[in-house]
Enzyme design. Structure first.
Site, PDB file in Angstrom:
ATOM      1  N   ASP A 269       0.795  -1.069  -0.258  1.00 39.85           N
ATOM      2  CA  ASP A 269      -0.028   0.156   0.173  1.00 39.85           C
ATOM      3  C   ASP A 269       0.725   1.469   0.157  1.00 39.85           C
ATOM      4  O   ASP A 269       0.328   2.364  -0.525  1.00 39.85           O
ATOM      5  CB  ASP A 269      -0.703  -0.145   1.052  1.00 39.85           C
ATOM      6  CG  ASP A 269      -2.262   1.567   0.881  1.00 39.85           C
ATOM      7  OD1 ASP A 269      -2.519   1.109  -0.178  1.00 39.85           O
ATOM      8  OD2 ASP A 269      -2.191   2.480   2.296  1.00 39.85           O
ATOM      9  N   HIS A 293      -1.745   3.775  -1.553  1.00 39.13           N
ATOM     10  CA  HIS A 293      -1.280   4.308  -0.095  1.00 39.13           C
ATOM     11  C   HIS A 293      -2.978   4.731   0.391  1.00 39.13           C
ATOM     12  O   HIS A 293      -3.204   6.221   0.673  1.00 39.13           O
ATOM     13  CB  HIS A 293      -0.392   6.154  -0.234  1.00 39.13           C
ATOM     14  CG  HIS A 293       0.148   5.886   1.331  1.00 39.13           C
ATOM     15  ND1 HIS A 293       1.224   6.682   1.304  1.00 39.13           N
ATOM     16  CD2 HIS A 293      -0.275   5.251   2.542  1.00 39.13           C
ATOM     17  CE1 HIS A 293       0.965   6.276   2.914  1.00 39.13           C
ATOM     18  NE2 HIS A 293       0.291   5.903   3.361  1.00 39.13           N
TER      19      HIS A 293
END
Length: 328
Positions: A269, A293
């Site tokens: 991520d 993210h």
């Protein structure tokens, strides 16, 4: 009687409505905001921070010595809309007596949920399976087609058994995980007791884990912690997940490990840089799931983060205790 001088506040991005409303309602502040969802250009950041008493920033804003110099002596508070603070020059900030607010706790659950989602997507090859449905690769049921790795009776290693690391382990436990390992700066017996987690060295965790989840802070000690030597020790069936910071992983080494079959799959991520260039080698791999993210990206969490960041800023400017202050 002359009115009190308003305190100048600069906000580096368009933030969620609850935080925005808290700042707008502050009668003692004059708020200027970079009104965009995209990161503020450095020149605009330097212009906006000059003479500011308070700065509300994001993890993509690098608050370094030069920026602090440009801000000047009036800058008393920096509030970041993040739990990570690796984008802040903390030594310089401490020297100048500037208070720092951050947003721990409120994003723990959302980030842990995302970590589990990413782990399951990588280990059960979900993006690859979805693509096969779309491109006509699904022809019939086949005994070994798109087989992945399950959590039942597995060993899970967590790098960093802090708030988020614990929340991830708590969510994975009901999947039938047999054993939890963890590593960090020092043992955390109280936190580990819930999972009967064993404190081990980084090489031991790499060698013994079926699933590895990185949930530590980025520090000089953890930068590129997961490198060639680390991946050489992992099981070939291991699944690696990073939800901390991209720089904890040497991405070139991770690519080689995934491409050569030294490790089975990865879910990220966070990357270096962010956004990851669309021609990056990791994006060519079927066994690597990469997200932009979004660990804390639920409406509730982001609103709560923005309100906490605003309240940290306002409390700091008024000389009051912050709801969440980073002790420097």
């Amino acid at each position: 009687m002359r009115p009190a001088r308003l305190m100048k506040v600069f906000v580096t991005r368009r933030i969620p409505p609850e935080g925005r409303a808290a700042l707008s309602g502050a009668a003692d502040c004059e708020v200027e905001q970079w009104d965009s969802d995209e990161p503020i250009p450095r020149k605009e950041l330097e212009r906006g921070v000059a003479g500011a008493h308070g700065l509300l920033c994001l993890l993509s804003d690098h608050v370094d010595k030069k920026l602090l110099d440009l801000a000047g002596a009036d800058l008393k508070v920096i509030s970041t809309l993040s739990v990570g603070v690796d984008h802040l020059a903390l030594d310089e900030i401490k020297k100048r007596g500037i208070r720092v607010g951050y947003t721990p706790d409120v994003l723990t659950d959302a980030t842990a949920e995302l970590a589990v989602s990413l782990l399951l997507s990588a280990c059960r090859r979900l993006p690859e399976a979805i693509e096969e449905v779309k491109n006509g690769g699904w022809t019939s049921w086949k005994p070994l087609w798109l087989c992945g790795h399950g959590l039942t009776q597995s060993t899970v290693g967590v790098i960093g058994l802090g708030r988020i690391g614990q929340a991830i382990a708590r969510r994975l436990k009901p999947f039938g995980v047999q054993r939890f390992l963890y590593t960090g700066r020092h043992p955390r017996p109280q936190e580990a007791e819930e999972f009967q987690a064993e404190f081990v060295s980084v090489p031991e965790l790499a060698a013994m884990s079926d699933f590895i989840v990185v949930a530590c802070s980025l520090t000089p000690a953890t930068k590129e912690l997961c490198n060639k030597d680390f991946f050489r020790k992992t099981k070939k069936t291991a699944v690696f997940v990073n939800i901390s910071r991209g720089d904890v992983v040497n991405q070139d080494d991770l690519y080689q490990a995934l491409a050569s079959g030294q490790i089975a799959a990865a879910g990220l991520d966070v990357t270096t840089p962010e956004p990851l260039p669309t021609n990056h080698p990791l994006l060519t791999l079927k066994n690597c799931v990469i997200l932009p993210h979004i660990g804390s990206a639920t409406y509730r969490t982001r609103n709560t983060m923005s309100l906490l960041a605003a309240n940290n800023l306002l409390a700091g400017l008024r000389g009051e205790p912050m709801p969440s202050e980073l002790k420097l």
